[in-house]
Design a protein around this motif. Sequence first.
Motif, PDB file in Angstrom:
ATOM      1  N   TYR A  93       0.849  -1.189   0.000  1.00 53.79           N
ATOM      2  CA  TYR A  93       0.000   0.000   0.000  1.00 53.79           C
ATOM      3  C   TYR A  93       0.892   1.249   0.000  1.00 53.79           C
ATOM      4  O   TYR A  93       1.793   1.375   0.842  1.00 53.79           O
ATOM      5  CB  TYR A  93      -0.921  -0.001   1.213  1.00 53.79           C
ATOM      6  CG  TYR A  93      -2.085  -0.948   1.041  1.00 53.79           C
ATOM      7  CD1 TYR A  93      -1.887  -2.326   1.052  1.00 53.79           C
ATOM      8  CD2 TYR A  93      -3.377  -0.478   0.843  1.00 53.79           C
ATOM      9  CE1 TYR A  93      -2.949  -3.195   0.857  1.00 53.79           C
ATOM     10  CE2 TYR A  93      -4.443  -1.337   0.664  1.00 53.79           C
ATOM     11  CZ  TYR A  93      -4.218  -2.697   0.672  1.00 53.79           C
ATOM     12  OH  TYR A  93      -5.267  -3.564   0.476  1.00 53.79           O
ATOM     13  N   TYR A  94       0.589   2.135  -0.935  1.00 56.37           N
ATOM     14  CA  TYR A  94       1.376   3.347  -1.126  1.00 56.37           C
ATOM     15  C   TYR A  94       0.527   4.580  -0.852  1.00 56.37           C
ATOM     16  O   TYR A  94      -0.632   4.656  -1.271  1.00 56.37           O
ATOM     17  CB  TYR A  94       1.890   3.434  -2.560  1.00 56.37           C
ATOM     18  CG  TYR A  94       2.853   2.351  -2.957  1.00 56.37           C
ATOM     19  CD1 TYR A  94       2.396   1.177  -3.543  1.00 56.37           C
ATOM     20  CD2 TYR A  94       4.228   2.508  -2.759  1.00 56.37           C
ATOM     21  CE1 TYR A  94       3.276   0.180  -3.925  1.00 56.37           C
ATOM     22  CE2 TYR A  94       5.117   1.512  -3.139  1.00 56.37           C
ATOM     23  CZ  TYR A  94       4.635   0.350  -3.722  1.00 56.37           C
ATOM     24  OH  TYR A  94       5.516  -0.633  -4.087  1.00 56.37           O
ATOM     25  N   CYS A  95       1.144   5.543  -0.232  1.00 62.92           N
ATOM     26  CA  CYS A  95       0.524   6.839   0.005  1.00 62.92           C
ATOM     27  C   CYS A  95       0.959   7.784  -1.116  1.00 62.92           C
ATOM     28  O   CYS A  95       2.124   7.755  -1.548  1.00 62.92           O
ATOM     29  CB  CYS A  95       0.998   7.363   1.360  1.00 62.92           C
ATOM     30  SG  CYS A  95       0.472   9.014   1.800  1.00 62.92           S
ATOM     31  N   GLN A  96       0.026   8.600  -1.576  1.00 62.07           N
ATOM     32  CA  GLN A  96       0.338   9.602  -2.599  1.00 62.07           C
ATOM     33  C   GLN A  96      -0.193  10.963  -2.174  1.00 62.07           C
ATOM     34  O   GLN A  96      -1.328  11.078  -1.689  1.00 62.07           O
ATOM     35  CB  GLN A  96      -0.302   9.236  -3.932  1.00 62.07           C
ATOM     36  CG  GLN A  96       0.070  10.195  -5.072  1.00 62.07           C
ATOM     37  CD  GLN A  96      -0.998  10.267  -6.149  1.00 62.07           C
ATOM     38  OE1 GLN A  96      -2.167  10.514  -5.860  1.00 62.07           O
ATOM     39  NE2 GLN A  96      -0.594  10.065  -7.388  1.00 62.07           N
ATOM     40  N   ALA A  97       0.632  11.990  -2.373  1.00 63.13           N
ATOM     41  CA  ALA A  97       0.193  13.376  -2.203  1.00 63.13           C
ATOM     42  C   ALA A  97       0.142  14.012  -3.586  1.00 63.13           C
ATOM     43  O   ALA A  97       1.122  13.941  -4.332  1.00 63.13           O
ATOM     44  CB  ALA A  97       1.164  14.135  -1.306  1.00 63.13           C
ATOM     45  N   HIS A  98      -0.980  14.608  -3.914  1.00 65.04           N
ATOM     46  CA  HIS A  98      -1.173  15.172  -5.256  1.00 65.04           C
ATOM     47  C   HIS A  98      -1.656  16.608  -5.142  1.00 65.04           C
ATOM     48  O   HIS A  98      -2.666  16.884  -4.477  1.00 65.04           O
ATOM     49  CB  HIS A  98      -2.210  14.342  -6.018  1.00 65.04           C
ATOM     50  CG  HIS A  98      -2.511  14.864  -7.385  1.00 65.04           C
ATOM     51  ND1 HIS A  98      -3.783  15.261  -7.763  1.00 65.04           N
ATOM     52  CD2 HIS A  98      -1.711  15.093  -8.456  1.00 65.04           C
ATOM     53  CE1 HIS A  98      -3.741  15.681  -9.011  1.00 65.04           C
ATOM     54  NE2 HIS A  98      -2.496  15.583  -9.455  1.00 65.04           N
ATOM     55  N   TYR A  99      -0.923  17.514  -5.790  1.00 68.06           N
ATOM     56  CA  TYR A  99      -1.310  18.925  -5.823  1.00 68.06           C
ATOM     57  C   TYR A  99      -1.871  19.192  -7.204  1.00 68.06           C
ATOM     58  O   TYR A  99      -1.116  19.329  -8.166  1.00 68.06           O
ATOM     59  CB  TYR A  99      -0.105  19.803  -5.509  1.00 68.06           C
ATOM     60  CG  TYR A  99      -0.418  21.264  -5.328  1.00 68.06           C
ATOM     61  CD1 TYR A  99       0.457  22.250  -5.779  1.00 68.06           C
ATOM     62  CD2 TYR A  99      -1.581  21.676  -4.673  1.00 68.06           C
ATOM     63  CE1 TYR A  99       0.178  23.593  -5.603  1.00 68.06           C
ATOM     64  CE2 TYR A  99      -1.856  23.024  -4.493  1.00 68.06           C
ATOM     65  CZ  TYR A  99      -0.977  23.980  -4.959  1.00 68.06           C
ATOM     66  OH  TYR A  99      -1.251  25.317  -4.783  1.00 68.06           O
ATOM     67  N   ALA A 100      -3.179  19.269  -7.293  1.00 70.07           N
ATOM     68  CA  ALA A 100      -3.853  19.270  -8.582  1.00 70.07           C
ATOM     69  C   ALA A 100      -3.479  20.466  -9.459  1.00 70.07           C
ATOM     70  O   ALA A 100      -3.305  20.321 -10.670  1.00 70.07           O
ATOM     71  CB  ALA A 100      -5.361  19.223  -8.375  1.00 70.07           C
TER      72      ALA A 100
END
Length: 117
Positions: A93-100
């Motif tokens: 399981y991977y965490c992702q941070a996304h700045y749209a």
Amino acid sequence: QVQLVESGGGLVQAGGSLRLSCVASGITFSLYDMSWYRQAAGKQREFVARVYPSSTTAYADSVKGRFTISGDNTKNTVYLQMNSLKPEDTAIYYCQAHYAIFSLAYWGQGTQVTVSS
């Protein structure tokens, strides 16, 4: 430097629960969409759940009703509460941070979840 550090994975029997955590540093946490993805052996990485800055959430059909994503802006942490686990939930399981706005995406190193039958 952006860092996402996941924890909370492990081995659990089918029907059990785990809570994953992802602590973010180096970003303005409250501005980012925070997501969990997973990748099972021999398969492509797939979306699991997302929480938006508005606190709106989204889930893959396969986990709806069993998993809950939440974020804590005071701790720069996103959680994934996983209940009623199934063997098919076994994956990294991977965490992702996304700045749209700028299409920026950062990934953690992953945490292994293994569900035994």
